[in-house]
Structures are given as structure tokens and as C-alpha cells.
Design a protein around this motif. Structure first.
Motif, PDB file in Angstrom:
ATOM      1  N   ALA A   1       2.126   4.608  10.065  1.00 45.22           N
ATOM      2  CA  ALA A   1       2.792   5.047   8.835  1.00 45.22           C
ATOM      3  C   ALA A   1       2.279   6.414   8.404  1.00 45.22           C
ATOM      4  N   ARG A   2       0.977   6.595   8.477  1.00 50.33           N
ATOM      5  CA  ARG A   2       0.409   7.895   8.103  1.00 50.33           C
ATOM      6  C   ARG A   2       0.927   8.995   9.023  1.00 50.33           C
ATOM      7  N   ARG A   3       0.997   8.704  10.304  1.00 52.24           N
ATOM      8  CA  ARG A   3       1.488   9.711  11.251  1.00 52.24           C
ATOM      9  C   ARG A   3       2.937  10.063  10.956  1.00 52.24           C
ATOM     10  N   THR A   4       3.744   9.075  10.600  1.00 52.22           N
ATOM     11  CA  THR A   4       5.145   9.341  10.263  1.00 52.22           C
ATOM     12  C   THR A   4       5.232  10.307   9.091  1.00 52.22           C
ATOM     13  N   VAL A   5       4.452  10.057   8.049  1.00 55.04           N
ATOM     14  CA  VAL A   5       4.468  10.910   6.862  1.00 55.04           C
ATOM     15  C   VAL A   5       4.001  12.322   7.218  1.00 55.04           C
ATOM     16  N   GLU A   6       2.877  12.414   7.902  1.00 54.81           N
ATOM     17  CA  GLU A   6       2.308  13.726   8.196  1.00 54.81           C
ATOM     18  C   GLU A   6       3.148  14.507   9.205  1.00 54.81           C
ATOM     19  N   ASP A   7       3.823  13.812  10.128  1.00 55.58           N
ATOM     20  CA  ASP A   7       4.692  14.502  11.083  1.00 55.58           C
ATOM     21  C   ASP A   7       5.878  15.164  10.387  1.00 55.58           C
ATOM     22  N   HIS A   8       6.200  14.700   9.188  1.00 58.99           N
ATOM     23  CA  HIS A   8       7.280  15.311   8.413  1.00 58.99           C
ATOM     24  C   HIS A   8       6.754  16.375   7.447  1.00 58.99           C
ATOM     25  N   GLY A   9       5.485  16.730   7.569  1.00 61.52           N
ATOM     26  CA  GLY A   9       4.917  17.769   6.731  1.00 61.52           C
ATOM     27  C   GLY A   9       4.564  17.314   5.331  1.00 61.52           C
ATOM     28  N   LEU A  10       4.415  16.023   5.133  1.00 58.37           N
ATOM     29  CA  LEU A  10       4.088  15.455   3.832  1.00 58.37           C
ATOM     30  C   LEU A  10       2.716  14.797   3.870  1.00 58.37           C
ATOM     31  N   ALA A  11       2.260  14.351   2.694  1.00 53.21           N
ATOM     32  CA  ALA A  11       1.033  13.564   2.578  1.00 53.21           C
ATOM     33  C   ALA A  11       1.343  12.316   1.761  1.00 53.21           C
ATOM     34  N   VAL A  12       0.596  11.269   2.014  1.00 53.08           N
ATOM     35  CA  VAL A  12       0.614  10.129   1.095  1.00 53.08           C
ATOM     36  C   VAL A  12      -0.355  10.473  -0.028  1.00 53.08           C
ATOM     37  N   THR A  13       0.170  10.738  -1.203  1.00 49.47           N
ATOM     38  CA  THR A  13      -0.685  11.166  -2.307  1.00 49.47           C
ATOM     39  C   THR A  13      -1.338   9.987  -3.017  1.00 49.47           C
ATOM     40  N   GLY A  14      -0.684   8.822  -2.993  1.00 46.20           N
ATOM     41  CA  GLY A  14      -1.254   7.671  -3.685  1.00 46.20           C
ATOM     42  C   GLY A  14      -0.423   6.427  -3.462  1.00 46.20           C
ATOM     43  N   LEU A  15      -0.885   5.340  -4.074  1.00 45.36           N
ATOM     44  CA  LEU A  15      -0.152   4.074  -4.109  1.00 45.36           C
ATOM     45  C   LEU A  15       0.096   3.703  -5.567  1.00 45.36           C
ATOM     46  N   HIS A  16       1.192   2.976  -5.814  1.00 47.97           N
ATOM     47  CA  HIS A  16       1.489   2.476  -7.156  1.00 47.97           C
ATOM     48  C   HIS A  16       2.249   1.157  -7.031  1.00 47.97           C
ATOM     49  N   TRP A  17       2.558   0.504  -8.161  1.00 45.57           N
ATOM     50  CA  TRP A  17       3.148  -0.847  -8.121  1.00 45.57           C
ATOM     51  C   TRP A  17       2.327  -1.737  -7.174  1.00 45.57           C
ATOM     52  N   LEU A  18       1.052  -1.849  -7.471  1.00 45.16           N
ATOM     53  CA  LEU A  18       0.106  -2.390  -6.505  1.00 45.16           C
ATOM     54  C   LEU A  18       0.237  -3.889  -6.254  1.00 45.16           C
ATOM     55  N   LEU A  19       0.567  -4.665  -7.272  1.00 48.16           N
ATOM     56  CA  LEU A  19       0.441  -6.122  -7.154  1.00 48.16           C
ATOM     57  C   LEU A  19       1.778  -6.848  -7.164  1.00 48.16           C
ATOM     58  N   VAL A  20       2.844  -6.148  -6.781  1.00 48.23           N
ATOM     59  CA  VAL A  20       4.153  -6.798  -6.715  1.00 48.23           C
ATOM     60  C   VAL A  20       4.205  -7.798  -5.564  1.00 48.23           C
ATOM     61  N   ALA A  21       3.595  -7.457  -4.459  1.00 50.20           N
ATOM     62  CA  ALA A  21       3.558  -8.328  -3.285  1.00 50.20           C
ATOM     63  C   ALA A  21       2.127  -8.415  -2.784  1.00 50.20           C
ATOM     64  N   PRO A  22       1.706  -9.636  -2.447  1.00 46.86           N
ATOM     65  CA  PRO A  22       2.415 -10.914  -2.515  1.00 46.86           C
ATOM     66  C   PRO A  22       2.594 -11.390  -3.954  1.00 46.86           C
ATOM     67  N   PRO A  23       3.493 -12.345  -4.196  1.00 47.29           N
ATOM     68  CA  PRO A  23       3.785 -12.774  -5.565  1.00 47.29           C
ATOM     69  C   PRO A  23       2.662 -13.614  -6.168  1.00 47.29           C
ATOM     70  N   GLY A  24       2.684 -13.699  -7.499  1.00 47.45           N
ATOM     71  CA  GLY A  24       1.820 -14.633  -8.206  1.00 47.45           C
ATOM     72  C   GLY A  24       0.440 -14.137  -8.549  1.00 47.45           C
TER      73      GLY A  24
END
Length: 279
Positions: free
Chosen positions: A52-75
Motif C-alpha cells: 500500500a505504501r509503495r502504491t501511494v509513493e509510486d504516485h508521488g504522494l505520501a500517507v500523511t496520517g490515519l483517521h476514523w480509527l475505530l470504525v473497523a472492526p465493529p463494537g
């Protein structure tokens, strides 16, 4: 300040298509919602994270962060009276820390209002104590991965616990570790705070407690799609020396996700260019 797009705006496209589009319309990175990567994102293999990281970086982008952290798994819940559930939630967060580090992210944004809602009959003071203890137990793990974990103030009716920056700062100070901070979501701030967002930034940014900013209109659409004016917000970020990323996070996509993302990028880039011309 890198401009990042919250990637659920482009769901259900696959990650490669999201990246190609985001790059084409002017973003520097993606802020990824882990549930877009799978039903158990905290258990993604090292190989899957690397891919996944390689896919992002190959497009000239960076993963800057994560959000909506606890949606999955449920409960999940950080404030449940069930100690076993809180422990399971902590384990999921640990897995998300590894995911963030593996993707090269710098920030985790803890919104997830349903997963921090106090149970019926318990007040916010009880929830505060449980959240404080859980996050305090994670700070060394966060720091060891070179990350910053931000508790996000969110407005009612979606959220009833930690609604303002001041309330979030109280938790940050109770946890007492530089890896645990808070952030400003402009839509939530417009709905709940007593002062304009630009003034909120000028008041809180110098404290060092603010580590991230998300831009969205009070109408829950993208910046530039409502009455809110974002030039004062960006100017306040410049004046206070903010050096983090700016993420675009609309909740209503008009006329659709890609159009909303493209419009927001052009609008914000234009404001930044105008600020550059001022200086």
C-alpha cells in the motif's frame, strides 16, 4: 504545509485509482481511513502495508496520517465499563500504530465518536478517566514509532464527549506526553466553539497542543462549498507557525466525491497562492 485528502472521499475506488486522481488534482498525500483498507486493518500483514505504501509513493504522494480509527472492526470503545472491551480496543489501536508507521504516516486522528460515547447512566467524568488511562498506557508505544496521536474535538449531535478544543486539551494535559495531542476540525469548531476558527487557532496553536488541522465547511461539505471563509484560517496557521499537514475532510459529497475533492484542492491551493503573494 502539505495538502492531503481523506481517502474515503474517493471510495469505492481502489487505492491506486485514488492516488492517481488525488495527485492529478493537486494533493500531496492521502489521510487514510483504515476501514478503507479492510475489515480488520489493524491486522494487515507487513507485506500488505508495504504494498500500500509503495502504491501511494509510486504516485508521488505520501500517507500523511490515519483517521476514523475505530470504525473497523465493529463494537470498539475507549470508555466502556467492560475492561475486556477496552483492552481489545487498545490492542486494535496498537495494530493501527503499526499500520501508520508502516505506511510512513506522521499523525493518527482519533475521531470515532460512536466508539467514545459514554454508556447510559455514566457521566463524562467517568469516560474521561477511562480515556485518560487508556491513552496514557499507549504513549510510549506511540512515541517509539515516531507518531503523534491526536484526540479530535467533535461537535454534537454526533459526539457528546470532548466537544471543544479546551476539553480535548484537558485530556491531553492529563495524559501528559508530547506524543498525545489534539487537533482542529474546522467544521466541528464552527459548530461548537465560541470564537471564529482563526481566533481559535491563534489562541491554541502557541500552546503546542495542536498537531493537525482538517478543513471542512460548517455545512459538512468541502472548503469552498459553503459560507465559511478559509483565507483567515490559513492566514492564522501561517502566523502561528503551523508546520503540519492540512487534510480535506468533507462529509457530504456534492455533486460527488471526486468533484468535491477536486474543487477543494483548487480552492485551498488558490488561497495559499494568494497568501504567498502577500508575503
Amino acid at each position: 504545509m502539505r495538502l492531503s485528502l481523506c481517502n474515503e472521499v474517493l471510495a469505492p475506488w481502489d487505492l491506486a485509482r485514488q492516488c492517481a486522481f488525488a495527485r492529478a488534482v493537486g494533493y500531496d498525500g492521502l489521510e487514510i481511513a483504515p476501514f478503507t483498507l479492510g475489515e480488520e486493518p489493524h491486522r494487515l500483514s507487513a507485506a500488505a502495508i508495504t504494498a500500500a505504501r509503495r502504491t501511494v509513493e509510486d504516485h508521488g504522494l505520501a500517507v500523511t496520517g490515519l483517521h476514523w480509527l475505530l470504525v473497523a472492526p465493529p463494537g470498539l470503545s475507549i470508555v466502556s465499563p467492560d475492561a475486556g472491551l477496552r483492552s481489545r480496543t487498545r490492542d486494535v489501536i496498537l495494530g493501527l500504530l503499526d499500520l501508520a508507521a508502516g505506511l510512513g504516516a506522521r499523525i493518527l486522528v482519533h475521531g470515532s465518536p460512536a466508539q467514545r460515547r459514554p454508556v447510559a447512566g455514566e457521566g463524562t467524568d467517568v469516560a474521561f478517566g477511562r480515556a485518560r488511562d487508556l491513552f496514557a498506557s499507549l504513549t510510549e508505544e506511540i512515541a517509539a514509532r515516531g507518531l503523534t496521536y491526536c484526540i479530535e474535538p467533535l461537535a454534537p449531535p454526533d459526539n457528546v464527549f470532548l466537544e471543544t478544543v479546551g476539553e480535548a486539551v484537558r485530556l491531553v494535559e492529563a495524559v501528559g506526553h508530547p506524543a498525545f495531542r489534539t487537533m482542529i476540525d474546522t467544521s466541528a469548531a464552527s459548530a461548537r466553539e465560541a470564537e471564529p476558527v482563526a481566533d481559535l487557532i491563534r489562541r491554541w496553536m502557541p500552546t503546542g497542543h495542536i498537531a493537525h488541522v482538517q478543513l471542512n465547511d460548517a455545512n459538512r461539505r468541502g472548503p469552498g462549498e459553503g459560507r465559511d471563509r478559509f483565507a483567515p484560517v490559513l492566514r492564522a496557521l501561517r502566523e502561528t507557525g503551523y508546520g503540519g499537514d492540512i487534510a480535506i475532510e468533507p462529509f457530504i459529497y456534492e455533486p460527488d466525491g471526486p468533484a468535491c475533492a477536486a474543487r477543494a484542492a483548487g480552492y485551498v491551493r488558490g488561497l495559499i497562492e494568494a497568501l504567498d503573494a502577500e508575503t
